[in-house]
Design a protein around this motif. Structure first.
Motif, PDB file in Angstrom:
ATOM      1  N   MET A  35      16.072  49.008  35.673  1.00 17.61           N
ATOM      2  CA  MET A  35      16.619  49.936  36.657  1.00 17.61           C
ATOM      3  C   MET A  35      15.491  50.539  37.474  1.00 17.61           C
ATOM      4  N   PHE A  36      15.692  50.590  38.778  1.00 20.69           N
ATOM      5  CA  PHE A  36      14.698  51.177  39.664  1.00 20.69           C
ATOM      6  C   PHE A  36      15.178  52.546  40.146  1.00 20.69           C
ATOM      7  N   ASN A  37      14.239  53.454  40.256  1.00 22.04           N
ATOM      8  CA  ASN A  37      14.549  54.823  40.642  1.00 22.04           C
ATOM      9  C   ASN A  37      14.053  55.111  42.051  1.00 22.04           C
ATOM     10  N   LYS A  38      14.892  55.781  42.828  1.00 17.95           N
ATOM     11  CA  LYS A  38      14.497  56.143  44.181  1.00 17.95           C
ATOM     12  C   LYS A  38      13.606  57.380  44.168  1.00 17.95           C
ATOM     13  N   LEU A  39      12.815  57.497  45.218  1.00 20.27           N
ATOM     14  CA  LEU A  39      12.000  58.681  45.404  1.00 20.27           C
ATOM     15  C   LEU A  39      12.898  59.893  45.627  1.00 20.27           C
ATOM     16  N   GLN A  40      12.395  61.040  45.237  1.00 16.80           N
ATOM     17  CA  GLN A  40      13.129  62.284  45.503  1.00 16.80           C
ATOM     18  C   GLN A  40      13.004  62.623  46.988  1.00 16.80           C
ATOM     19  N   PHE A  41      14.138  62.821  47.635  1.00  9.70           N
ATOM     20  CA  PHE A  41      14.142  63.138  49.066  1.00  9.70           C
ATOM     21  C   PHE A  41      14.368  64.629  49.272  1.00  9.70           C
ATOM     22  N   ILE A  42      13.503  65.225  50.091  1.00 10.71           N
ATOM     23  CA  ILE A  42      13.640  66.628  50.475  1.00 10.71           C
ATOM     24  C   ILE A  42      13.697  66.687  51.993  1.00 10.71           C
ATOM     25  N   HIS A  43      14.789  67.210  52.507  1.00  9.93           N
ATOM     26  CA  HIS A  43      14.989  67.287  53.955  1.00  9.93           C
ATOM     27  C   HIS A  43      13.847  68.060  54.619  1.00  9.93           C
ATOM     28  N   PRO A  44      13.325  67.617  55.780  1.00 14.88           N
ATOM     29  CA  PRO A  44      13.872  66.507  56.572  1.00 14.88           C
ATOM     30  C   PRO A  44      13.208  65.150  56.317  1.00 14.88           C
ATOM     31  N   GLU A  52      14.397  38.501  42.285  1.00  8.22           N
ATOM     32  CA  GLU A  52      15.717  39.138  42.245  1.00  8.22           C
ATOM     33  C   GLU A  52      15.608  40.662  42.290  1.00  8.22           C
ATOM     34  N   ASP A  53      14.502  41.208  41.775  1.00  5.18           N
ATOM     35  CA  ASP A  53      14.274  42.649  41.881  1.00  5.18           C
ATOM     36  C   ASP A  53      14.037  43.054  43.335  1.00  5.18           C
ATOM     37  N   LEU A  54      13.270  42.229  44.050  1.00  4.11           N
ATOM     38  CA  LEU A  54      13.030  42.503  45.463  1.00  4.11           C
ATOM     39  C   LEU A  54      14.343  42.541  46.236  1.00  4.11           C
ATOM     40  N   VAL A  55      15.200  41.558  46.002  1.00  3.37           N
ATOM     41  CA  VAL A  55      16.495  41.532  46.687  1.00  3.37           C
ATOM     42  C   VAL A  55      17.294  42.788  46.349  1.00  3.37           C
ATOM     43  N   SER A  56      17.192  43.227  45.103  1.00  6.20           N
ATOM     44  CA  SER A  56      17.909  44.423  44.670  1.00  6.20           C
ATOM     45  C   SER A  56      17.425  45.673  45.401  1.00  6.20           C
ATOM     46  N   ILE A  57      16.106  45.821  45.558  1.00  5.47           N
ATOM     47  CA  ILE A  57      15.614  47.027  46.232  1.00  5.47           C
ATOM     48  C   ILE A  57      15.885  46.968  47.742  1.00  5.47           C
ATOM     49  N   ILE A  58      15.906  45.748  48.296  1.00  4.34           N
ATOM     50  CA  ILE A  58      16.252  45.611  49.713  1.00  4.34           C
ATOM     51  C   ILE A  58      17.709  46.011  49.933  1.00  4.34           C
ATOM     52  N   ASN A  59      18.598  45.454  49.119  1.00  5.28           N
ATOM     53  CA  ASN A  59      20.020  45.767  49.253  1.00  5.28           C
ATOM     54  C   ASN A  59      20.324  47.215  48.875  1.00  5.28           C
ATOM     55  N   GLY A  60      19.511  47.771  47.971  1.00  2.75           N
ATOM     56  CA  GLY A  60      19.691  49.162  47.573  1.00  2.75           C
ATOM     57  C   GLY A  60      19.036  50.147  48.518  1.00  2.75           C
ATOM     58  N   GLU A  61      18.392  49.625  49.567  1.00  2.88           N
ATOM     59  CA  GLU A  61      17.742  50.448  50.599  1.00  2.88           C
ATOM     60  C   GLU A  61      16.707  51.405  50.002  1.00  2.88           C
ATOM     61  N   ASN A 118       8.487  50.963  54.749  1.00  2.96           N
ATOM     62  CA  ASN A 118       8.221  50.061  53.629  1.00  2.96           C
ATOM     63  C   ASN A 118       9.347  50.099  52.608  1.00  2.96           C
ATOM     64  N   TYR A 119       9.636  48.934  52.020  1.00  2.00           N
ATOM     65  CA  TYR A 119      10.372  48.918  50.770  1.00  2.00           C
ATOM     66  C   TYR A 119       9.387  49.335  49.678  1.00  2.00           C
ATOM     67  N   TYR A 120       9.911  49.918  48.594  1.00  2.00           N
ATOM     68  CA  TYR A 120       9.002  50.407  47.561  1.00  2.00           C
ATOM     69  C   TYR A 120       9.580  50.219  46.163  1.00  2.00           C
ATOM     70  N   VAL A 121       8.654  50.152  45.204  1.00  2.00           N
ATOM     71  CA  VAL A 121       8.982  50.251  43.783  1.00  2.00           C
ATOM     72  C   VAL A 121       7.965  51.206  43.178  1.00  2.00           C
ATOM     73  N   GLN A 122       8.437  52.166  42.399  1.00  2.00           N
ATOM     74  CA  GLN A 122       7.529  53.109  41.757  1.00  2.00           C
ATOM     75  C   GLN A 122       6.833  52.437  40.569  1.00  2.00           C
ATOM     76  N   SER A 123       5.587  52.817  40.358  1.00  2.00           N
ATOM     77  CA  SER A 123       4.784  52.158  39.320  1.00  2.00           C
ATOM     78  C   SER A 123       5.415  52.274  37.937  1.00  2.00           C
ATOM     79  N   GLY A 124       6.076  53.393  37.675  1.00  2.00           N
ATOM     80  CA  GLY A 124       6.704  53.582  36.371  1.00  2.00           C
ATOM     81  C   GLY A 124       7.929  52.721  36.142  1.00  2.00           C
ATOM     82  N   ASP A 125       8.411  52.054  37.198  1.00  2.00           N
ATOM     83  CA  ASP A 125       9.586  51.184  37.090  1.00  2.00           C
ATOM     84  C   ASP A 125       9.229  49.703  37.007  1.00  2.00           C
ATOM     85  N   LEU A 126       7.961  49.381  37.123  1.00  2.00           N
ATOM     86  CA  LEU A 126       7.547  47.977  37.098  1.00  2.00           C
ATOM     87  C   LEU A 126       7.704  47.376  35.704  1.00  2.00           C
TER      88      LEU A 126
END
Length: 255
Positions: free
Chosen positions: A1-10, A205-214, A233-241
């Protein structure tokens, strides 16, 4: 499972899944090869390295291009050493000097599996892939015409020390289009201990997943509230590799 970055507006994106830098190998035995390659690709004017990222606006100094090439080639040598130590038969890092419009189809090939190596400074916790370089099905767009547009694995490495900061601390070198090779080599190599942390990998397949998961870090976003992104950039956090040991197992089973 990949985790998204925490978003803080804006426009602030914070890392949530860090991984501590733990040195896997010393790279000191490879610095001469990496230095010659990077110098010839940039200051030596024999090769060509893009002075801006795909979709980016920042025009990179030659010193920045040099250290990116140096760091990237060191990472390849580190991965090569680690894989061969695990009895994985792969090609040696390519030291050919490429002209404008030419680049490698892959960094390593193991059987039929193509491997791309991504590198960053030791404090980085994101593997980044420039958004405009990748199709929705995970094909590398610049290679579409050549037929080698799909990588099976992406390995993320971190290099210590921070070569870019070393050069920025010497503005007499960082801001020049021409530098004394001996002086630059003395700065980069003498007394330095170059280390690599192979943080992990993702599969196609992970790359496709992060692309489709935006999983997208937008252009001009502030990473951790301070670093402005030059390109999206598309991204993956180091702790999710995935750990490299899993890749070794997969490669051995595929041969």
């Amino acid at each position: 499972m990949f985790n998204k970055l925490q978003f803080i507006h804006p426009n602030i994106f914070n890392i949530t899944k860090r991984k501590e830098f733990v040195a896997d190998l010393s790279l000191n035995g490879y610095v001469d090869h990496a230095f010659e390659f990077a110098f010839n690709m940039t200051f030596g004017a024999e090769g060509h390295h893009r002075d801006h990222r795909t979709g980016g606006q920042h025009q990179r100094q030659k010193a920045e291009l040099f250290i990116n090439a140096f760091q990237g080639k060191l990472a390849e040598f580190g991965v090569y050493r680690k894989l061969t130590d695990n009895k994985i038969d792969v090609n040696k890092p390519d030291l050919r000097i490429m002209g404008a419009g030419l680049w490698d189809d892959f960094d390593f090939i193991c059987g039929s599996k193509k491997i791309s190596v991504k590198s960053a400074a030791h404090f980085s916790n994101l593997m980044l892939l420039e958004q405009k370089d990748w199709s929705k099905n995970g094909a590398y767009i610049p290679n579409l015409e050549g037929g080698n547009s799909q990588y099976d694995y992406f390995i993320f490495c971190r290099i210590k020390p921070d070569g870019k900061q070393m050069l920025r601390d010497h503005k007499d070198i960082f801001l020049k289009d021409e530098v004394d090779k001996i002086e630059l080599k003395r700065l980069i190599i003498n007394g330095q201990s170059w280390l690599i942390d192979i943080a992990g990998f993702i599969a196609h397949e992970d790359l496709v997943s992060i692309i489709n998961g935006e999983f997208i870090l937008p252009q001009k976003a502030l990473l951790n509230g301070k670093t402005e992104m030059d390109a999206a950039n598309y991204y993956v956090q180091s702790g999710d590799l995935h750990p490299l040991s899993d890749l070794v197992t997969e490669l051995k089973s595929s041969i």
